[in-house]
Design a protein around this motif. Structure first.
Motif, PDB file in Angstrom:
ATOM      1  N   THR A   2       0.852  -1.184   0.000  1.00 49.59           N
ATOM      2  CA  THR A   2       0.000   0.000   0.000  1.00 49.59           C
ATOM      3  C   THR A   2       0.889   1.235   0.000  1.00 49.59           C
ATOM      4  OG1 THR A   2      -1.711  -1.162   1.246  1.00 49.59           O
ATOM      5  CG2 THR A   2      -1.809   1.246   1.216  1.00 49.59           C
ATOM      6  N   ARG A   3       0.662   2.102  -0.964  1.00 46.70           N
ATOM      7  CA  ARG A   3       1.484   3.317  -1.080  1.00 46.70           C
ATOM      8  C   ARG A   3       1.174   4.263   0.076  1.00 46.70           C
ATOM      9  NH1 ARG A   3       3.956   5.906  -5.530  1.00 46.70           N
ATOM     10  NH2 ARG A   3       4.144   8.169  -5.331  1.00 46.70           N
ATOM     11  N   PRO A   4       2.180   4.721   0.818  1.00 47.19           N
ATOM     12  CA  PRO A   4       1.932   5.645   1.920  1.00 47.19           C
ATOM     13  C   PRO A   4       1.296   6.932   1.412  1.00 47.19           C
ATOM     14  CG  PRO A   4       4.193   4.828   1.964  1.00 47.19           C
ATOM     15  CD  PRO A   4       3.603   4.427   0.655  1.00 47.19           C
ATOM     16  N   HIS A  83      16.067  13.205 -10.879  1.00 48.12           N
ATOM     17  CA  HIS A  83      16.522  11.903 -10.390  1.00 48.12           C
ATOM     18  C   HIS A  83      15.434  11.143  -9.621  1.00 48.12           C
ATOM     19  CE1 HIS A  83      20.429  12.988 -11.788  1.00 48.12           C
ATOM     20  NE2 HIS A  83      20.596  13.955 -10.883  1.00 48.12           N
ATOM     21  N   PHE A  84      14.934  11.715  -8.547  1.00 43.41           N
ATOM     22  CA  PHE A  84      13.903  11.061  -7.743  1.00 43.41           C
ATOM     23  C   PHE A  84      13.245  12.111  -6.858  1.00 43.41           C
ATOM     24  CE2 PHE A  84      17.947  10.609  -5.460  1.00 43.41           C
ATOM     25  CZ  PHE A  84      17.641  11.205  -4.239  1.00 43.41           C
ATOM     26  N   SER A  85      12.097  11.749  -6.283  1.00 42.96           N
ATOM     27  CA  SER A  85      11.356  12.663  -5.428  1.00 42.96           C
ATOM     28  C   SER A  85      11.362  12.169  -3.981  1.00 42.96           C
ATOM     29  CB  SER A  85       9.909  12.791  -5.901  1.00 42.96           C
ATOM     30  OG  SER A  85       9.222  11.556  -5.692  1.00 42.96           O
ATOM     31  N   ASP A  91       8.750   5.553  -0.627  1.00 37.44           N
ATOM     32  CA  ASP A  91       8.342   4.253  -1.190  1.00 37.44           C
ATOM     33  C   ASP A  91       9.487   3.251  -1.135  1.00 37.44           C
ATOM     34  OD1 ASP A  91       5.898   5.350  -1.734  1.00 37.44           O
ATOM     35  OD2 ASP A  91       6.233   5.591  -3.889  1.00 37.44           O
ATOM     36  N   GLY A  92      10.705   3.726  -1.460  1.00 41.06           N
ATOM     37  CA  GLY A  92      11.855   2.831  -1.495  1.00 41.06           C
ATOM     38  C   GLY A  92      12.184   2.243  -0.142  1.00 41.06           C
ATOM     39  N   ARG A  99      10.798  -5.982   2.655  1.00 41.29           N
ATOM     40  CA  ARG A  99      11.597  -7.046   2.028  1.00 41.29           C
ATOM     41  C   ARG A  99      12.598  -7.643   3.011  1.00 41.29           C
ATOM     42  NH1 ARG A  99      13.319  -4.033  -1.681  1.00 41.29           N
ATOM     43  NH2 ARG A  99      15.445  -3.600  -0.986  1.00 41.29           N
ATOM     44  N   ARG A 100      13.189  -6.814   3.862  1.00 41.68           N
ATOM     45  CA  ARG A 100      14.226  -7.292   4.777  1.00 41.68           C
ATOM     46  C   ARG A 100      13.661  -7.877   6.085  1.00 41.68           C
ATOM     47  NH1 ARG A 100      19.229  -2.909   4.428  1.00 41.68           N
ATOM     48  NH2 ARG A 100      19.742  -3.270   2.223  1.00 41.68           N
ATOM     49  N   HIS A 101      12.352  -7.871   6.219  1.00 40.07           N
ATOM     50  CA  HIS A 101      11.734  -8.433   7.422  1.00 40.07           C
ATOM     51  C   HIS A 101      10.714  -9.519   7.076  1.00 40.07           C
ATOM     52  CE1 HIS A 101      13.347  -4.664   9.090  1.00 40.07           C
ATOM     53  NE2 HIS A 101      13.340  -5.283  10.261  1.00 40.07           N
ATOM     54  N   PRO A 102      11.142 -10.557   6.358  1.00 38.66           N
ATOM     55  CA  PRO A 102      10.208 -11.642   6.052  1.00 38.66           C
ATOM     56  C   PRO A 102       9.734 -12.353   7.317  1.00 38.66           C
ATOM     57  CG  PRO A 102      12.454 -12.294   5.526  1.00 38.66           C
ATOM     58  CD  PRO A 102      12.491 -10.822   5.818  1.00 38.66           C
ATOM     59  N   HIS A 103      10.533 -12.264   8.394  1.00 39.14           N
ATOM     60  CA  HIS A 103      10.142 -12.886   9.653  1.00 39.14           C
ATOM     61  C   HIS A 103       8.987 -12.137  10.325  1.00 39.14           C
ATOM     62  CE1 HIS A 103      13.113  -9.795  10.407  1.00 39.14           C
ATOM     63  NE2 HIS A 103      12.735  -9.719  11.675  1.00 39.14           N
TER      64      HIS A 103
END
Length: 258
Positions: A2-4, A83-85, A91-92, A99-103
């Protein structure tokens, strides 16, 4: 994912857009670039740490705001350059944390496996985007020297290149001390003192002590005791002999421990 909602941080992004507007913005803000703002970013991060160490929640709130401003400032400059906002940054980091907290976010997750999974996922991410195959790849050169030393040692330790216990580290410190004493040129002394500091960081790591926090604490203690010495001596501190100053130092230590 879900996009913040951008509404929560949009007022700050709007303020930065106004400040950086080339026609109606603030001349100082318009003139800045990533390199000129970077020192302020580092300074604000340290001020956050200072507020935490002082347990000053009001100051922490303010300093976190100042740090968030740095994120908005860099993001606005990047957006202007195409470059980016700021929303891309949000979002990143949101995707990365999931992704780094599959647990936590995964099916059938086991929380006790969290740290090992985090490190494995980070290593896999580095392997995908880092052309450097070294275990030391990605340890930023711009980190404070103590922190970078600790990170380099931790990376090396994961490959099995590490002392099995503190005995070897203490012996290494003694060896480096002897080499400092034997150095005869400024260049040699600089190199050997660097090796000594690196070895001391290694000892802190083995003892599970944060070397940066330990040194900050030592700095604060010295600052506190030195000021106490000055107060005891009054206006005559500088004129005192070294023995007299040492006596005041001992007295300051004793009074602090009461």
């Amino acid at each position: 994912m879900t996009r913040p909602s951008p509404a929560d941080i949009m007022p700050l992004a709007t303020v930065m857009a106004r400040l950086r507007d080339p026609d109606t913005g603030c001349p100082w803000d318009i003139a800045q670039d990533f390199a000129s703002i970077a020192p302020y970013t580092i300074e604000e991060a340290y001020e956050v740490v200072d507020a935490i160490e002082r347990r000053d929640m009001e100051a922490l709130r303010d300093e976190l705001g100042d740090l968030l401003l740095q994120v908005a400032f860099h993001s606005r400059m990047a957006e202007q350059a195409g470059h980016f906002s700021l929303q891309d940054v949000i979002d990143g980091i949101t995707r990365k944390m999931i992704r780094r907290h599959p647990h936590v976010f995964g099916e059938g997750a086991r929380r006790e496996d969290g740290h090992a999974q985090w490190e494995a996922i980070k290593a896999a991410e580095r392997a995908e985007k880092e052309p450097d195959p070294s275990a030391l790849a990605g340890v930023a050169m711009a980190l404070p020297a103590l922190l970078r030393a600790e990170k380099l040692q931790k990376r090396a330790a994961r490959t099995g290149f590490d002392w099995p216990d503190t005995d070897g580290v203490v012996a290494k410190i003694e060896e480096e001390l002897a080499e400092v004493a034997a150095a005869t040129t400024d260049a040699e002394r600089t190199e050997e003192v660097g090796d000594l500091l690196f070895a001391v960081v290694n000892l802190a790591r083995h003892l599970k002590v944060d070397p940066e926090a330990a040194l900050r604490q030592a700095n604060s203690k010295f600052d506190r005791r030195f000021r106490a010495m000055e107060d005891m001596a009054g206006d005559d501190f500088t004129a005192l002999s070294l023995d007299a100053k040492e006596a005041l130092w001992s007295r300051a230590k004793m009074e602090e421990r009461r």
